[in-house]
Scaffold this motif. Structure first.
Motif, PDB file in Angstrom:
ATOM      1  N   ILE A   1       6.892  19.337  -8.790  1.00 28.09           N
ATOM      2  CA  ILE A   1       6.062  18.184  -8.416  1.00 28.09           C
ATOM      3  C   ILE A   1       4.614  18.384  -8.851  1.00 28.09           C
ATOM      4  N   SER A   2       4.391  19.229  -9.856  1.00 26.80           N
ATOM      5  CA  SER A   2       3.024  19.472 -10.332  1.00 26.80           C
ATOM      6  C   SER A   2       2.394  18.185 -10.858  1.00 26.80           C
ATOM      7  N   ARG A   3       3.222  17.307 -11.406  1.00 26.09           N
ATOM      8  CA  ARG A   3       2.793  15.950 -11.770  1.00 26.09           C
ATOM      9  C   ARG A   3       3.722  14.997 -11.019  1.00 26.09           C
ATOM     10  N   PRO A   4       3.311  14.543  -9.846  1.00 23.42           N
ATOM     11  CA  PRO A   4       4.234  13.799  -8.984  1.00 23.42           C
ATOM     12  C   PRO A   4       4.903  12.611  -9.659  1.00 23.42           C
ATOM     13  N   GLU A   5       4.181  11.908 -10.521  1.00 24.40           N
ATOM     14  CA  GLU A   5       4.778  10.762 -11.198  1.00 24.40           C
ATOM     15  C   GLU A   5       5.858  11.171 -12.192  1.00 24.40           C
TER      16      GLU A   5
ATOM     17  N   ASN B   1       0.806  -1.229   0.000  1.00 28.43           N
ATOM     18  CA  ASN B   1       0.000   0.000   0.000  1.00 28.43           C
ATOM     19  C   ASN B   1       0.836   1.275   0.000  1.00 28.43           C
ATOM     20  N   LEU B   2       2.137   1.165  -0.200  1.00 29.12           N
ATOM     21  CA  LEU B   2       2.987   2.352  -0.345  1.00 29.12           C
ATOM     22  C   LEU B   2       3.862   2.148  -1.575  1.00 29.12           C
ATOM     23  N   LEU B   3       3.408   2.719  -2.686  1.00 25.10           N
ATOM     24  CA  LEU B   3       4.004   2.423  -3.989  1.00 25.10           C
ATOM     25  C   LEU B   3       4.926   3.538  -4.446  1.00 25.10           C
ATOM     26  N   PRO B   4       6.168   3.214  -4.835  1.00 25.53           N
ATOM     27  CA  PRO B   4       7.034   4.236  -5.431  1.00 25.53           C
ATOM     28  C   PRO B   4       6.553   4.564  -6.840  1.00 25.53           C
ATOM     29  N   VAL B   5       6.248   5.835  -7.086  1.00 25.72           N
ATOM     30  CA  VAL B   5       5.739   6.240  -8.396  1.00 25.72           C
ATOM     31  C   VAL B   5       6.746   7.076  -9.164  1.00 25.72           C
ATOM     32  N   ALA B   6       7.788   7.567  -8.484  1.00 32.12           N
ATOM     33  CA  ALA B   6       8.832   8.328  -9.165  1.00 32.12           C
ATOM     34  C   ALA B   6      10.054   8.383  -8.269  1.00 32.12           C
ATOM     35  N   GLY B   7      11.202   8.517  -8.908  1.00 36.94           N
ATOM     36  CA  GLY B   7      12.455   8.695  -8.193  1.00 36.94           C
ATOM     37  C   GLY B   7      13.374   9.552  -9.034  1.00 36.94           C
TER      38      GLY B   7
ATOM     39  N   LEU C   1      15.431  12.075  -4.480  1.00 32.34           N
ATOM     40  CA  LEU C   1      14.043  12.229  -4.043  1.00 32.34           C
ATOM     41  C   LEU C   1      13.196  11.053  -4.495  1.00 32.34           C
ATOM     42  N   ASP C   2      12.460  10.457  -3.546  1.00 32.67           N
ATOM     43  CA  ASP C   2      11.491   9.401  -3.837  1.00 32.67           C
ATOM     44  C   ASP C   2      10.083   9.958  -3.680  1.00 32.67           C
ATOM     45  N   VAL C   3       9.208   9.595  -4.611  1.00 32.00           N
ATOM     46  CA  VAL C   3       7.802   9.975  -4.547  1.00 32.00           C
ATOM     47  C   VAL C   3       6.998   8.700  -4.344  1.00 32.00           C
ATOM     48  N   LEU C   4       6.220   8.669  -3.274  1.00 34.92           N
ATOM     49  CA  LEU C   4       5.498   7.465  -2.876  1.00 34.92           C
ATOM     50  C   LEU C   4       4.009   7.763  -2.794  1.00 34.92           C
ATOM     51  N   GLN C   5       3.189   6.766  -3.157  1.00 34.56           N
ATOM     52  CA  GLN C   5       1.737   6.923  -3.094  1.00 34.56           C
ATOM     53  C   GLN C   5       1.159   5.934  -2.092  1.00 34.56           C
ATOM     54  N   LEU C   6       0.495   6.478  -1.073  1.00 36.45           N
ATOM     55  CA  LEU C   6      -0.133   5.661  -0.046  1.00 36.45           C
ATOM     56  C   LEU C   6      -1.574   5.393  -0.444  1.00 36.45           C
ATOM     57  N   THR C   7      -1.985   4.138  -0.414  1.00 31.67           N
ATOM     58  CA  THR C   7      -3.348   3.769  -0.795  1.00 31.67           C
ATOM     59  C   THR C   7      -4.075   3.180   0.415  1.00 31.67           C
ATOM     60  N   GLY C   8      -5.408   3.155   0.304  1.00 32.64           N
ATOM     61  CA  GLY C   8      -6.216   2.548   1.350  1.00 32.64           C
ATOM     62  C   GLY C   8      -6.444   3.430   2.556  1.00 32.64           C
ATOM     63  N   VAL C   9      -6.075   4.703   2.459  1.00 32.35           N
ATOM     64  CA  VAL C   9      -6.241   5.647   3.564  1.00 32.35           C
ATOM     65  C   VAL C   9      -7.074   6.833   3.061  1.00 32.35           C
ATOM     66  N   PRO C  10      -8.189   7.161   3.728  1.00 39.38           N
ATOM     67  CA  PRO C  10      -9.024   8.295   3.286  1.00 39.38           C
ATOM     68  C   PRO C  10      -8.442   9.631   3.717  1.00 39.38           C
ATOM     69  N   PHE C  11      -7.687  10.259   2.851  1.00 42.18           N
ATOM     70  CA  PHE C  11      -7.051  11.530   3.190  1.00 42.18           C
ATOM     71  C   PHE C  11      -8.100  12.631   3.383  1.00 42.18           C
TER      72      PHE C  11
END
Length: 465
Positions: free
Chosen positions: A106-110, A63-69, A442-452
């Motif tokens: 980071i306007s487009r995080p990926e 549930n914590l996916l690296p989407v960019a580095g 810099l690592d960009v990570l996406q957390l899923t399954g959490v209602p922000f």
């Protein structure tokens, strides 16, 4: 906050021992062309194959996916270019580095990309932003405030460098403020009117017993006032005493003092991590903070490092940087020892211990880690934060039940091929987690399954909540 390579004094030693100073400064000490300075040829370039090997060791929860580095590039590809803290303004992330700072789009995080790099050595170069202003914390003696100034052999200039970030492609140096004993970290504190902001400057006394400035500054923090429309006139306006006895020494240190301060503006409170002490401050008058409570925990904390409030400002998590990330103390094998988090409720303006947290992953060895910099993850009805743990990676922690805090997601790499590596800071901003790896970038990570439930924000300094 802003924080050493591996603790304040360890970091300064590492930077001093691995880097030769750049060319002597020009006659004008406030050189605006920060990027004009060139790194010393004695710095060792990190081999691309070593970075690639390090990157291949990355693992993460589902549930914590690296989407960019975004990997380091010249002049930040050497052993002296240690990544430090992060700050955010609009669609940009600013990453501090012992050799300067990096501006990311980071306007487009990926598709995160580098916009500009400013070479401006000054360990640690922790970063703080306010609108179009950037503040760099320098906690190592330099011969002057210029980006061309080499490190001093003994006493020298230390403090805050100020840049104008209006043009992200070409940041402009606008001035500097000398602070006794330097600026290890600087926390942005809004002023009572929009015309000025304040910086609470923590000066970890790494030169204790060496410079008269550090001796005279024991037990104090610096307060810098910045006129928003004329930042060149920023000045040190106070040195309030928060530790009358100079602070509690720990971890075989001969001194105390504050390492990091986090403010909760709505309640006019601040939590200060002060080596051997945790402080709760009243900051209703930002130039004259008052101590509400002071606590110690020598059985569990070896180096109070930083703090994160929950969304209500009724709970605070203090981190312990025992060993400065140089030992393996953040995992269950050393429970209930050092290197983790302590969770406190604020009751009648006093701190009440409720529980501890450590990374539950037992397979960390030979990776070295301790708790470091983190921020709140905005979730309605729950207390969740993300935190960097050096080679322990970025950990997402649910501390809603403080007696049973638990890790709900993680991202980490393996053991660094260099003398340093891992997550210095891991912060949540605009729906993503950004982690500054001291070696990789810099690592960009996406957390899923959490209602922000993130409020509309245009700026983030994790130490200003």
């Amino acid at each position: 906050m802003r924080r050493g390579v591996l603790a304040g004094f360890f970091a300064l030693c590492l930077a001093a021992c691995t880097a030769q100073p750049p060319a002597p400064p020009p006659s004008n000490p406030a050189t605006p062309a920060a990027a004009a300075a060139a790194p010393s040829q004695s710095h060792t370039t990190i081999k691309p194959e070593d970075l690639a090997s390090y990157d291949r060791t990355a693992t993460h929860s589902g549930n914590l996916l690296p989407v960019a580095g975004v990997a380091r590039r010249a002049p930040f590809d050497t052993d002296a270019a240690i990544g430090s803290d992060l700050a955010f303004t609009g669609n940009y992330a600013i990453a501090g580095n012992y050799e300067g700072f990096i501006v990311y789009d980071i306007s487009r995080p990926e598709r995160t990309s580098i916009v500009s790099q400013v070479y401006c050595p000054g360990p640690q170069n922790d970063v703080t932003v306010s609108g179009d202003l950037l503040f760099l914390s320098v906690d190592s003696p330099m011969t002057g405030p210029s980006c061309r100034s080499p490190m001093a052999l003994d006493a020298g200039w230390e403090g805050i460098r100020i840049f104008d970030l209006a043009d992200k492609r070409s940041p402009r140096y606008v001035g500097a403020v000398a602070v006794p004993c330097g600026s290890h970290t600087a926390t942005l504190v809004p002023g009572p009117t929009p015309e000025a902001v304040y910086l609470y400057v923590s000066s970890v006394p790494t030169h204790q017993g060496v410079t008269p400035e550090c001796e005279a500054h024991k037990g104090k923090i610096g307060v810098v006032k910045v006129p928003v429309h004329d930042p060149a006139k920023a000045a040190l306006v106070g040195e309030p005493v928060v530790l009358p006895d100079g602070g509690t020494p720990l971890q075989r240190l001969s001194y105390g003092g504050c390492h990091d301060i986090t403010v909760f503006t709505a309640r006019k409170l601040a939590a200060a991590a002060c080596i051997g002490d945790g402080l709760l401050l009243d900051i209703a008058d930002p130039e004259h903070p008052k101590v509400l409570d002071r606590i110690q925990d020598p059985q569990h904390f070896g180096y109070w490092h930083s703090a994160v409030f929950n969304a209500a400002g009724t709970r605070v998590v203090f981190s312990d940087e025992f060993g400065g990330g140089l030992s393996i103390v953040c995992d269950p094998k050393t429970e209930p020892g050092y290197g983790g988090d302590g969770i406190y409720d604020i009751v009648d303006r006093k701190l009440k211990l409720r529980g501890y947290f450590k990374i539950p992953r037992p397979e960390l060895e030979p990776e070295t880690c301790s708790a470091h910099n983190g921020s709140l993850v905005p979730v309605t009805g729950r207390d969740i934060m993300v935190q960097g743990w050096y080679e322990g990676g970025a950990s997402v922690i649910d501390f809603t039940d403080p007696a049973h805090a638990r890790e709900i997601a993680y991202f980490e790499r393996g053991h660094s091929p260099a003398e340093f590596g891992g997550s210095w800071s891991a912060y949540f901003y605009h729906g993503y987690i950004y982690s500054n790896d001291m070696l990789e970038g810099l690592d960009v990570l996406q957390l899923t399954g959490v209602p922000f439930a993130e409020p509309a924000t245009t700026q983030l300094n994790a130490q200003t909540q």
